[in-house]
Structure formats: C-alpha cells, structure tokens
Design a protein around this motif. Structure first.
Motif, mmCIF file in Angstrom:
data_model
loop_
_atom_site.group_PDB
_atom_site.id
_atom_site.type_symbol
_atom_site.label_atom_id
_atom_site.label_comp_id
_atom_site.label_asym_id
_atom_site.label_seq_id
_atom_site.Cartn_x
_atom_site.Cartn_y
_atom_site.Cartn_z
ATOM 1 N N VAL A 71 0.845 -1.198 0.000
ATOM 2 C CA VAL A 71 0.000 0.000 0.000
ATOM 3 C C VAL A 71 0.881 1.250 0.000
ATOM 4 C CG1 VAL A 71 -1.738 1.293 1.283
ATOM 5 C CG2 VAL A 71 -1.848 -1.221 1.180
ATOM 6 N N ASP A 72 0.538 2.189 -0.838
ATOM 7 C CA ASP A 72 1.343 3.410 -0.964
ATOM 8 C C ASP A 72 1.391 4.154 0.360
ATOM 9 O OD1 ASP A 72 2.157 6.170 -1.595
ATOM 10 O OD2 ASP A 72 2.122 5.371 -3.655
ATOM 11 N N ILE A 73 2.526 4.680 0.681
ATOM 12 C CA ILE A 73 2.715 5.366 1.956
ATOM 13 C C ILE A 73 1.793 6.570 2.054
ATOM 14 C CG2 ILE A 73 4.614 6.822 1.124
ATOM 15 C CD1 ILE A 73 4.425 5.147 4.556
ATOM 16 N N ARG A 74 1.471 7.160 0.922
ATOM 17 C CA ARG A 74 0.593 8.324 0.918
ATOM 18 C C ARG A 74 -0.813 7.938 1.322
ATOM 19 N NH1 ARG A 74 4.180 9.964 -4.047
ATOM 20 N NH2 ARG A 74 4.181 7.718 -4.044
ATOM 21 N N LEU A 75 -1.167 6.752 0.909
ATOM 22 C CA LEU A 75 -2.478 6.256 1.299
ATOM 23 C C LEU A 75 -2.549 6.070 2.807
ATOM 24 C CD1 LEU A 75 -4.764 5.729 -0.663
ATOM 25 C CD2 LEU A 75 -4.295 3.276 -0.445
ATOM 26 N N ALA A 130 2.617 10.966 13.300
ATOM 27 C CA ALA A 130 3.503 11.206 12.165
ATOM 28 C C ALA A 130 2.810 12.132 11.163
ATOM 29 C CB ALA A 130 3.887 9.885 11.514
ATOM 30 N N ARG A 131 1.520 11.856 10.930
ATOM 31 C CA ARG A 131 0.807 12.714 9.981
ATOM 32 C C ARG A 131 0.730 14.137 10.514
ATOM 33 N NH1 ARG A 131 -4.997 12.618 6.896
ATOM 34 N NH2 ARG A 131 -4.785 14.776 6.245
ATOM 35 N N TYR A 132 0.433 14.281 11.804
ATOM 36 C CA TYR A 132 0.308 15.619 12.366
ATOM 37 C C TYR A 132 1.618 16.389 12.230
ATOM 38 C CZ TYR A 132 -0.567 19.422 15.611
ATOM 39 O OH TYR A 132 -0.730 20.660 16.153
ATOM 40 N N PHE A 133 2.711 15.762 12.664
ATOM 41 C CA PHE A 133 3.992 16.479 12.663
ATOM 42 C C PHE A 133 4.530 16.678 11.257
ATOM 43 C CE2 PHE A 133 4.191 15.192 17.179
ATOM 44 C CZ PHE A 133 4.343 16.480 17.703
ATOM 45 N N SER A 304 14.372 7.869 4.340
ATOM 46 C CA SER A 304 13.128 8.315 3.733
ATOM 47 C C SER A 304 13.191 9.810 3.426
ATOM 48 C CB SER A 304 11.952 8.018 4.672
ATOM 49 O OG SER A 304 10.785 8.596 4.142
ATOM 50 N N ARG A 305 12.566 10.211 2.285
ATOM 51 C CA ARG A 305 12.621 11.609 1.882
ATOM 52 C C ARG A 305 11.366 12.356 2.296
ATOM 53 N NH1 ARG A 305 16.174 13.300 -2.082
ATOM 54 N NH2 ARG A 305 14.529 14.502 -3.093
ATOM 55 N N ASN A 306 10.480 11.733 3.081
ATOM 56 C CA ASN A 306 9.331 12.484 3.581
ATOM 57 C C ASN A 306 9.209 12.313 5.078
ATOM 58 O OD1 ASN A 306 7.469 10.066 4.022
ATOM 59 N ND2 ASN A 306 8.079 9.859 1.858
ATOM 60 N N GLN A 307 8.750 13.396 5.730
ATOM 61 C CA GLN A 307 8.716 13.423 7.184
ATOM 62 C C GLN A 307 7.769 12.356 7.744
ATOM 63 O OE1 GLN A 307 10.678 14.775 9.108
ATOM 64 N NE2 GLN A 307 9.797 15.653 10.958
ATOM 65 N N PHE A 308 6.634 12.141 7.059
ATOM 66 C CA PHE A 308 5.688 11.134 7.541
ATOM 67 C C PHE A 308 6.363 9.761 7.603
ATOM 68 C CE2 PHE A 308 2.544 7.800 6.660
ATOM 69 C CZ PHE A 308 1.718 7.971 7.761
ATOM 70 N N GLY A 309 7.055 9.422 6.510
ATOM 71 C CA GLY A 309 7.739 8.125 6.459
ATOM 72 C C GLY A 309 8.785 8.011 7.546
ATOM 73 N N ARG A 310 9.565 9.098 7.714
ATOM 74 C CA ARG A 310 10.622 9.082 8.721
ATOM 75 C C ARG A 310 10.043 8.834 10.109
ATOM 76 N NH1 ARG A 310 13.404 13.402 5.510
ATOM 77 N NH2 ARG A 310 12.037 14.934 6.480
ATOM 78 N N LEU A 311 9.002 9.639 10.436
ATOM 79 C CA LEU A 311 8.431 9.552 11.783
ATOM 80 C C LEU A 311 7.739 8.212 12.000
ATOM 81 C CD1 LEU A 311 7.055 13.163 12.296
ATOM 82 C CD2 LEU A 311 9.073 12.111 13.336
ATOM 83 N N ALA A 312 6.999 7.736 10.975
ATOM 84 C CA ALA A 312 6.318 6.450 11.127
ATOM 85 C C ALA A 312 7.342 5.348 11.343
ATOM 86 C CB ALA A 312 5.465 6.167 9.892
ATOM 87 N N ILE A 373 6.263 14.312 -0.192
ATOM 88 C CA ILE A 373 4.871 14.604 0.116
ATOM 89 C C ILE A 373 4.777 16.004 0.685
ATOM 90 C CG2 ILE A 373 2.788 13.753 1.261
ATOM 91 C CD1 ILE A 373 4.360 11.129 1.760
ATOM 92 N N GLY A 374 3.806 16.774 0.217
ATOM 93 C CA GLY A 374 3.607 18.120 0.724
ATOM 94 C C GLY A 374 2.999 18.111 2.108
ATOM 95 N N PRO A 375 2.931 19.298 2.726
ATOM 96 C CA PRO A 375 2.447 19.387 4.112
ATOM 97 C C PRO A 375 1.038 18.818 4.239
ATOM 98 C CG PRO A 375 3.351 21.475 3.394
ATOM 99 C CD PRO A 375 3.330 20.597 2.190
ATOM 100 N N ARG A 376 0.223 18.958 3.236
ATOM 101 C CA ARG A 376 -1.143 18.473 3.360
ATOM 102 C C ARG A 376 -1.346 17.191 2.588
ATOM 103 N NH1 ARG A 376 -1.274 23.329 4.936
ATOM 104 N NH2 ARG A 376 -0.441 24.103 3.001
ATOM 105 N N GLY A 377 -0.286 16.541 2.255
ATOM 106 C CA GLY A 377 -0.416 15.221 1.646
ATOM 107 C C GLY A 377 -0.267 15.239 0.136
ATOM 108 N N SER A 378 -0.165 16.434 -0.470
ATOM 109 C CA SER A 378 0.031 16.458 -1.917
ATOM 110 C C SER A 378 1.445 16.010 -2.251
ATOM 111 C CB SER A 378 -0.177 17.874 -2.446
ATOM 112 O OG SER A 378 0.895 18.691 -2.030
#
Lengths: 382, 635
Positions: A71-75, A130-133, A304-312, A373-378
């Motif tokens: 499943v895509d990390i963005r999902l 992770a999503r919040y931060f 990881s190049r996105n903060q969500f991935g790093r934190l998760a 990934i952008g701040p709001r998920g874009s």
C-alpha cells in the motif's frame, strides 16, 4: 537523477515486490524461527500446542506485512486519522463489550478473532502523530500551542488503556509518542520540563495505581518481600538465568523451565527459558539480532525523503525496541513485571500481527522512500 | 523542499541520539546478563538444583516384638488417613462438609484443618483424620468424585494385639518430643513414632532400623516428576522375648481378678522367672492400660483418668513398686545367721508372743506366741520373735550384705526403663539421711523385713530364684539371649556367678519354704499345689502399712477387712517350684491385699502351676529339667 526520482515513488506492483527489503524479511524470520524452537522446547519437545501455531501465525504475519508494504505510503498517511479514530473507538468499546482476560479488560471479541485494541493503537497512534507532525514546519514546532492536539491524541488512548488497567501499554504508548515528538523536532526544554513534572507527580501517580500494580513495583524493589507470591516470578526467572550460565544447559535441558518453576514460559518469560538453555551467549546473540533489526529500522527512517515516512518508521522501530527492552529488562529483574511479550518469539497472536503490520509499514516507507509529500499530503510540491 | 531538508538534518541528528540511547539500554541488558549468568552463576545454579531436587526420607518399618515361641506381641498395622489438599478443591469448607457426612468431624477438628490450610502452601496435604477403618476408607474412596481435594494415605501404626496384658512390658510409642531429637532426620518426619516406655523404649534403636532416602525431582508445586536416586533403609529388627505369651496373659488376668469385697482390679504385681537363666517368663502389673490408646491419641479425659487413678495404672509396679518385703525377707536373715554360725538347725528360741528390748516390746504376729521354735519352724510358721532374736545377734551389717548378695537393694538392670533399686539400710545410710545413729531396735524390725527395707517384686523374685538355684547370681532379662547387640547395653550377658553360699544352708531354707506351703501348720498350706510333681515352696509376707498403736493393740487388733482399703496390709508371697527340682520362681505383691497367705499365695500358686504346666521341659524323660534345653535361652 535516478529512475526513482522520475517516478516520484510511484511503482507498479511488480516493481514494489522487487523493492522489498528481502534482507529485513530474513532478519525477521530468524527470531521467529528461534521462537518456534523455544516453544517446541517449552512444550517438552512437542510442536503442539504452541510451536506449530506460532509458525503459522508468522506466515500469516508475513502475508500481512507484504500487503501493508504494497500500500502506498501516501495512502497510509491519508487514512492515518481514520485509522487512529477506529482504534480509539475499539479501545472505548473494550470498556463496554470487552471481556476479562488475564485479569484485565484488554480483549475485544469480534466473533472470529479476539482483538487487543491497545496493540493496534500502538501503530495507529504513531501514524496519527507522524501525519500531524508531517504538516508542522520547523518554525511552528517551537510554539507551545502546536503541541496541544498531539498531546490530546496521546492522552486519550493512554487514559483508556490505563483504565483497563494496563500500565505497561500506557507507558509504552507515552514513550513511543515521546520518541515521535522528539524526532519531529520538539524542543529539548519541553522534554526536560515534562520529565521534571512527571517526577513531581510520582506521589500522585502512586495513589492512582491499582493494588496489584503497586505490588509489582514494591516487589520489583524487593523481590524477597514475597518470595512465593508476586516476587516468585522474578526470583525464579533470575534463578533460571543464573543457572544457565555462560553457555546454557542445552536445548530442552532447562530444569527451571521444564519443571514449571518458570511462570508463563511460553509468553512473557520465554527469554528466560532461552537464556537458561543457551546461556548468556544465546541471549546476547538474540539481542544482537534485535539490534540489527533496529538498525535497519533506523536506516530506513533516515533514508526516507518524507517526514511522515521518517516519523512512522522511527516510531514503529521504537515500539519494537520498547517491546524488546521492557521484556528482557523485566525477566532479568531490572524493571517491574509488566505484561509485554518478546517480539516475534513469545506465543501470542495479536502481538505478532501488530508487529508484522508495523514492519509492513516500515517496508512501505522503504519502498516509497523517495516519495516527496507536501504538508497536506500532496505529492507535487517541490 | 529546503525546509524539509532542515527537518531531515534534524531528524538524522536526533536519530543518532535516539539510536545511541537505545544501544546504551541494550548494552545495559547485556551487562545485566553478564552479572546474572557469569558473576552470580554459581549461586543461582545451586538455587536451581535446590529447586529441582528434593530429598525424601523413607521411614523404615518398625521391628516386631515376639514372645519366646515367636508369637507377635507388637506389630505394625495398616492405618488409613484422610487428607485434604487445598489447591485441589475450590472450597475446603464444602469438601469438609461432604467428608463429614461419611466420617464424624468435630468442630474442633474442622477449625484445626482450616487453620492449617491457611498457614501452609496450598499443595501440602493436611491430615483431617487418622486411624480410619477399612470400611471408612472404602466409603470415602467411593465418594471421591464428590470430594475434591480429598486424598487417602496409607500409613502404619503400632498395634498391640494383647493390649493391657503386656502394656507395662511393651510400653508404647508416640510422637517424638523436642527433647528426643538427636539429629537423626528420621525423628523429624511428621508422624514418626519412637518408643516412650517399656521395651519399645529400651530397644527403640533396634526396633527403629534406619531410614532410606529417595532423591526425587520435583516441579514447582512440589509434585514428584521422577525418582533420581533411591537408597533403601534398614527395616527395624524383631525383638524376641523370653516371655511366654499364654503364661503372661494368664498371669495378667489372674493378677487383675478382684479380691474379696473389692470390686476393682487389685493394685499389685507379679514376676515369674526361670531360676537358672533369669529369663522373665511373665511379668505383670495391675491395674493395666491399653497401650493402643496412646497410638491413636489419648483423649484428655482418658489421660486424666489414668493419672488420677489411685491404683496408678501407668506405673509398672513389678519393677518400680517398692514395698517392705516383710516376712519374705526372713530367708535372707536366716542365711546371714547360718553363714556366721550363730544358729544351726537345732537352735531354739522361745516365743511368748513378744520380745523385749529395753523398754520396748516387739510383738509376734501370733498373740499367744509359738512356744519353742527352731529355724525350720520359725520360717514355716513365720515366727517374728525368733527373727527378732536372730537379727539382733547377726547384726544389720551382715543382714544387709546378705540381702545385697541375694539381689535386693540395688537395681538389677533388667532391660526395662524405670527400674527402682529398693532399699537395704546401712548404718551410714541412716546417719546420712536421718542424722541419727542406727538403733538396735531398727535391726530387730529389719529382721522381719519391715522398717526401712524396701524391695521390688522383681527383686523378691530374683532373691527367690537365687535361693532355689543353689546360690547362682542370675539376673533378670526380657530379651531372648540377653540385651541385644544394638541395645543400650552392648555388654554380652556374663555367665552368672555363684554367690558362695553353703549348699547345706540353702537346703535348710528350701526345706523350710517347702514346709510353709506343704506342711499342715505352714502359713500357706491352704495355697498348696496338690498335683504330684508340681508342688511349690514359698514364703508369705504381710506388711503393715500403718502403725498399730498401743491403745489399739489393747483394745484388740481390728481385722484387716474392717479397715479402709488404703490402710490394709500389703500381701506378699514368694515361691519356687517344683520343690524336687526347682525351675521357676515367682513373686506376688498385692497392695493393701490383707494377708500374704490368704491373698498373695493363691495367686502365686495359680500362676506357678500354669507355668509348670506350660514348662517345655516337662514331658521330657523325667531325669531333670535340664534335659531339654531346646526352648531354653541360656545358650
């Protein structure tokens, strides 16, 4: 640059399978195999009732891990809050329809499977935080008000779990959240302040604790206080460890374990059994194995190049670390007895599924490591 | 993007910190493992072994006590106990309720069981009741499914098939007291019994044997997984006695039959000895008790009844009862006088009913006196005046020395606990205890076996045996072949020595004793044995318990039967038989029995007659009692 950048982390299913970190899969399989062996020994040389089911559960767990990884990390990021809300609801439901197991309300019966919402919450909370931060910039994170929503996110499940009552899991949730806060860049003084406040509130916390929890703490401080009651577990566990010595008594030769002096040898105290039969060398080897898995988790997170991935990734890795540390420290009498299993080795379905789900997420972070990934998920922001 | 780069850099920095922290914690775990598994390994390995191996003692079966023909006098019986294991029942109270419908359980017992359950670990079985019959056991067994936690245990208890008949000889066993703990682990076993009295006590070590051990591997709740090593113990050895069971039962029964107007069993003792070996053929004390009651736990009531009984059932009067020997002592006085040459068979003394010493009058039992009497007549008719005269001329020193040679005044070291030594007074003894010198009048009183003199029935029997066997210093014993190897007396029994008495003197005494029973004017003529070849010889003794005052004597001596029981005279009789070739000696003492001739002599006659009828040597070719030594233990 590379093909990865061009795709911005969007792969076909075949490509994703190619990108699975197979070495990590191997690393996870090793402790699971050790678990099968130890459960075989715990049953006095029988695949029943534990070893075979443990192997099957690991197989199922691997399947779950692969599916989660695909499943895509963005999902995952998009549905993080939904997931968290669902877990929170289940946790609340335990209060209503949960039944008592092992002296505490921790399970919810869905008819076909008994679920432990507190286990699911360990993952869901990490994802939600992770999503919040992810959406909070470096500048904003210094503002105290920014910290209020995530604190509420931590407090709600922690209080519910504490009500069950399950002090161990509550502390684990708080500790994991602390790690995510820290890694997200929350200022150091916040942690210092919180630590001071926590110390100051210890006497109050003591009053709130249940009798059996106080008992465990007191017995931890002085195991001889009640050698046949609460202190029995720790004392017998230490005897087993000490009797194992440097090289152990040999596979299936642990007298403490096989004569039932060791309580719950197939679940929480399985490390003791391993250390009695394989000695300090066996124990250190296992800790080494865990350390390698942790190192992979860290590497994946940093890469990881996105903060969500790093934190998760770092949050889940730290959850894994807490399992390992709390369990082993407990059986060696370093911390009070809390019901935390040894990951991948202890017999138990929910913990295995939770962990493999978590590793699936780490794997997803690894596969989609270059997604931006952008701040709001874009994913279009550059 | 650069903002995310900042975050990535911070993340990496902090990841190093976090990773370092986690590594440090894991290193702590390794350090703890090193401490537990390497530094403290020895200590914990020992603890684990202690956990695993449990040493259990195997109590040896106690040896039996047998009579001279191998009949069992004391044995072990299967005993069923019912126990309850708390961890196997949800509600101990309910289990006890269920049990109470089958066997009676008092509130007191219930309280005790519940108290023990709360004190001990839940897998330790708690005894509810002991000494269950086979029927009770079977009924509990059948109802077992409704009685969770109930366990039936088979043990052994001591059993004395003949109960009171051998109570004083055998003694009894009971739980080990604190003072008896010698460090032998056997003694610490719950429920282990040791000899507390009688032969059970003297031969306790022989009967006990030694315990075996069983090393068993146990699991955490103490359940045995397997036996690792087993060392068999040594079962206790049997102790064969010289006593003849049938004779013993006869003697005990005869002794305990009520006399005259007194409905209770009389208080007294009897001893029958083989005069050549000193072997005890029978020995009884009355009243008796049931030693089995001690095994089953005596109720407080029964215990109080036993110890407050004025006739002292627990005392073995045969060895521990001390009585003035009275006229049975006259043979010793006569022998001492004969040895000194003061008298011969012809010397006569005139008895006018009393003799004078200074201002004091010493009375003969016969008010009118016996007239002219020689030694033979004096013994036959038990003339007191003759013996006052003899004693005065012989002197207390010689009389005392002769008494000691005949076995009085000292313990005879029979293999029973609690034997008393009696008393033969000397001048030194008098000065030391009373502080005043010996009075000549006291010599006169000693001449008729009264005053300070004390002897046990056993000593009287031994004295008689030594007179009858030609002056051989036999010693009494109960165990066949003398004290056993592992008994308290390791010394083998020495061959009895001769006392160096002149055979002619002994013959005179024996002839006189024969006349006592078989001559029409003898004091015990009424108690003679009429069967040819079984005739006995003896000597009566009647001992005043209270002083007869001058006033009473003048008012006419009251008849014994009119006095209260405790003021009546002691009745004594010593005898041997058969007169032609003596083989057995007996003594009978009946406290407050009235007169020796009327009370004690018939008892002695019946017992001796029974002894002779049972004599294994009889029926052998006539020649003599020594022809058939098969059943004799002198070898």
């Amino acid at each position: 640059m590379s093909r990865d950048l061009a795709h911005k982390g969007r792969f076909s299913l075949g490509e994703k399978i190619l990108h699975i970190n197979w070495f990590l899969v191997l690393l996870l399989s090793l402790p699971a195999a050790v678990g099968v062996g130890m459960l075989f020994s715990a049953a006095n040389g029988d695949m029943q009732p534990w070893a075979l089911r443990h192997a099957m559960r690991f197989a199922v767990g691997l399947g779950v891990m692969f599916m989660v990884a695909m499943v895509d990390i963005r999902l995952w990021m998009r549905y993080a809050y939904v997931f968290f809300a669902a877990a929170l609801l289940m946790l609340a439901a335990v209060e209503i329809i949960g039944f008592v197991g092992m002296g505490a309300q921790r399970w919810i019966n869905l008819g076909f499977i008994s679920l432990q919402p507190s286990e699911i919450m360990k993952i869901a909370l990490v994802l939600a935080l992770a999503r919040y931060f992810h959406s909070i910039s470096m500048e904003d994170i210094g503002r105290p008000t920014i910290l209020i929503p995530p604190l509420v996110m931590v407090a709600m499940p922690a209080l519910l779990v504490l009500r069950q009552p399950d002090l161990g899991t509550a502390l684990m949730l708080i500790a994991t959240s602390g790690v995510v806060f820290f890694m997200a860049g929350v200022r150091a003084w916040v942690f210092l302040g919180t630590a001071t406040a926590a110390l100051a509130s210890l006497p109050v916390a003591w009053e709130v604790l249940h009798d059996y929890q106080r008992d465990r703490v007191l017995t931890f401080l002085d195991p001889s206080r009640d050698p046949l009651g609460a202190g029995y577990h720790i004392t017998q566990s230490k005897i087993a460890l000490g009797a194992g010595g440097l090289t152990g008594k040999g596979f299936m030769q642990g007298s403490q374990s096989h004569l039932n002096f060791l309580p719950e040898k197939q679940t929480d105290f399985i490390f003791t059994m391993l250390a009695e039969e394989f000695g300090m060398l066996g124990g250190v080897a296992l800790i080494g194995l865990y350390t390698l898995i942790l190192a992979f988790g860290f590497a994946i997170a940093v890469r990881s190049r996105n903060q969500f991935g790093r934190l998760a990734a770092i949050g889940i890795t730290s959850t894994f670390f807490l399992y390992v540390f709390i369990n082993i420290a407990m059986v060696m009498g370093l911390i009070p007895v809390v019901g935390v299993p040894l990951p991948l080795i202890s017999y138990g379905g929910t913990a295995m599924l939770t962990l493999m789900f978590g590793f699936g997420l780490i794997m997803s972070v690894y596969i989609h490591r270059d997604a931006v990934i952008g701040p709001r998920g874009s994913s279009s922001e550059l | 993007m650069h903002r995310d780069n900042d975050r990535a850099r911070m993340f990496s920095r902090r990841a190093v910190l976090l990773g370092g922290g986690q590594a440090a914690l894991l290193a702590t775990l390794v350090g703890r493992m090193y401490y537990l598994q390497v530094i403290e390994a020895d200590r914990y390995a020992t603890l684990a072994e202690e956990n695993r191996i449990s040493l259990r003692l195997l109590p040896p079966p106690r040896g039996r006590v047998l009579d001279r023909h191998g009949r069992v006098l004391a044995e072990n019986r299967e005993n069923y106990r019912v126990l309850v294991v708390a961890e196997q029942t949800r509600d101990p109270n309910a289990t006890l309720d269920g049990l109470a419908t089958i066997i009676p359980i008092s509130d007191h017992e219930r309280q005790r069981v519940l108290r023990e359950i709360s004190r001990k670990r839940s897998f330790v079985p708690i005894t509810v009741k002991e000494n269950l019959s086979w029927e009770d056991m079977a009924r509990i067994e059948v109802n077992a499914p409704d009685l969770p936690g109930v366990v039936i245990d088979e043990g052994q208890t001591r059993f004395y098939p003949y109960g009171p008949d051998l109570a004083h000889l055998l003694g009894y066993v009971a739980a080990v007291s604190e003072a008896e703990q010698t460090g032998d682990a056997l003694l610490q076993l719950p429920g282990f019994r040791v000899g507390k009295a009688g032969l059970e006590k003297v031969y306790d070590l022989t009967l006990r044997g030694s315990g075996g051990t069983s090393q068993v591997e146990v699991n955490a709740v103490g359940r045995v997984i397997q036996e690792v090593e087993r060392k068999e113990g040594q079962p206790g050895a049997d102790v064969p006695l010289t006593v003849d069971l049938e004779l013993q039962r006869f003697a005990a029964g005869r002794l305990a039959s009520p006399i005259g107007d007194d409905p209770l069993p009389p208080s007294g003792a009897t001893v029958v000895l083989d005069i050549h070996s000193g072997a005890v053929m029978a020995m009884a004390s009355s009243p008796s008790f049931d030693p089995n009651a001690f095994n089953q736990g005596l109720s407080n009531e029964d215990w109080r009844a036993l110890i407050s009984n004025p006739r002292a059932p627990l005392a073995d009067k045969a060895i521990a009862g001390q009585y003035a020997p009275g006229s049975t002592f006259k043979m010793a006085v006569a022998l001492a006088a004969l040895e000194k040459g003061i008298v011969n068979s012809e010397s006569e003394v005139w008895c006018g009913g009393h003799t004078r010493l200074g201002n004091a009058r010493f009375h003969c039992w016969k008010r009118g006196g016996h007239g002219h009497v020689n030694l033979h007549e004096a013994i036959k008719q038990s003339c007191d005046v003759y013996f006052y005269d003899l004693a005065r001329r012989t002197g207390i020193d010689r009389i005392g020395a002769m008494a000691l040679r005949l076995g009085l005044g000292r313990q005879l070291d029979i293999d029973l606990p609690g034997e008393r030594g009696g008393l033969i007074p000397t001048r030194e003894w008098k000065l030391a205890t009373a502080g005043t010198p010996w009075q000549i009048g006291e010599t006169l009183i000693a001449g008729i076996g009264q005053g300070f003199l004390l002897a046990t029935p056993l000593q009287l029997a031994v004295m008689t045996a030594r007179l009858a066997n030609g002056g051989i210093a036999v010693r009494p014993h109960l165990a066949r072949g003398g004290p056993l190897q592992s008994g308290p007396n390791q010394m083998p029994r020495p061959e009895p020595e001769s006392l160096g008495l002149v055979p002619a003197h002994l013959r005179m005494i024996r002839d006189a004793m024969t006349a006592v029973v078989n001559h029409r004017r003898g004091t015990a003529y009424q108690a003679r044995i009429k069967d040819e070849g079984l005739r006995m010889a003896g000597k009566t003794g009647t001992v005043q318990v209270r002083r007869i005052t001058k006033a009473e004597r003048e008012a006419g001596v009251r008849k014994n039967e009119d006095l209260p029981w405790k003021d009546r005279d002691h009745a004594l009789f010593v005898a041997f038989a058969p007169v032609e070739a003596p083989r057995y000696a007996a003594s009978v003492v009946i406290e407050h029995g009235g007169s020796g001739s009327r009370t004690a002599a018939p008892i002695a006659r019946d017992i001796l007659r029974e002894t002779l009828i049972r004599d294994p040597a009889r029926g052998a070719p006539v020649a003599g009692s020594l022809a058939n030594g098969g059943e004799d233990d002198r070898g």
